[in-house]
Scaffold this active site. Sequence first.
Site: not given
Length: 468
Positions: A267-268, A264-265, A289, A262, A255-257
């Site tokens: 990812g959530s 800034k919400g 993982e 980044q 997972i990558l923003v």
Amino acid sequence: MGQKQQHPNADPLPEPKKKRRVGFSNIDAGVEPNDCIKIYLVSKKEEVGTSDGYRISPVDLNSLFEEDEKIYGYQGLKITIWISSISFHAYADITFQSTSDGGKGITDLKSALEKIFGETLLENKDDFLQTFSTENNFISSVVSNEEKLQTKASNGHTTHFNGSSEAAFSDLEVVRLMMSNLAAGHLYSRLVPLVLLLVDGSNPIDVTDPSWELYLLTRKKTDQPENTQHILLGFAALYRFYRYPDGSRLRLSQILVLPPYQHKGYGSYLVEVLSNVAISENVYDLTVEEPQEYFQHVRTSFDVKRLLAFEPAQSAVKSAVLHLKQGKLSKKTQVPRFLPSTDVVDEVRKTLKINKKQFLQCWEILIYLGLDPIEKHMEDYVTIICNRVKADILGKDSETAGKEVIEVPSVHDEETSFAMFRLQNSKAGGIQMDEDQTKTQEQQLQQLVDERIKEVKLIAQKVSHKHV
């Protein structure tokens, strides 16, 4: 002291031979890639050749170079790489004063960079600049006909990499691409360099395996009615495992923003969508993982919020908190673990798709939130954490306390001929250690406890304004 006289008819003495000086050239110590490479993420061609783009900080460029993790044979080497956030092609500008073989050869920079960037690395700068117009709709073309899982509208300002902003209407969309789709594999192959640069210890997924699923978080930007563009904010790669007899499990592998977006919400939000997918499709559970520290913080914060609204979990927390408040645990020889029951663990997995390991991480934070006022019970809470950490770290050693293994005569294989017995006067505590070893172990355990308490407080503060 007198000098020895030489006979007048004697042959003259030969002149002493001059010592020959041998010169050694300086051995090339090499240069670390981290010290000579700069990488920028750019959204328009005017940013190429300048420092106006968003400079990204790779995990460790050194580890991506095979020869002692260094570059050899260059003096005054500078490498600037621009990565397009539109097409995800790359271009490298390489300058140096001179080259010379100082004993380590001369690093083939083209080959070294191609191992990171692959076919996305373009040799010609003009070709790279043209991609900003010829592939302006690259992301839009990929997501236009794919499954849209969730959208979120917001009316505000769009911030560019260089800090400027403009009013715009944007829609957040999460789109799922099955890796059996050729477009998914093509897009992921362009994202591989970012995975290598920004995800610690990560390796590219196998795009030929149809069990992989790619989730794209995009922002749909409409400057004019006839001009809609999708901007990639981040992505996640999940693997779907078969579970007997007719179920499946989801494992989040990557997972990558993207760096400009980044903190800034986003990812959530992406974690929320993935959790909703797991629930709506009734998978067995959703695991991660080898989660990195920051992602684990985001994930746990999200799960704690869900568990605060989940009645079975809250009922179990209240019972555990009530029990904990009854006495001074630090004074007791046997400290209970205060773990949730198997029924609650199973209910959380079935309903929220949170596996047991993750739930136990959240459980300690839920207990902390339930102790109000926390100051009055902090000593007992720390005792619980300390007890759990010791059990996790020393559990295997403690199982061997008081046991010894002795060899016994046998006609069978000597390596498999032994007997184990427990000494009657043995003391619990596992392997015997001297005073210095014991002190070091205690310090290490205390450090782990302190780090865990700090993390608990951070997440508690994030999900509740009452606790700091």
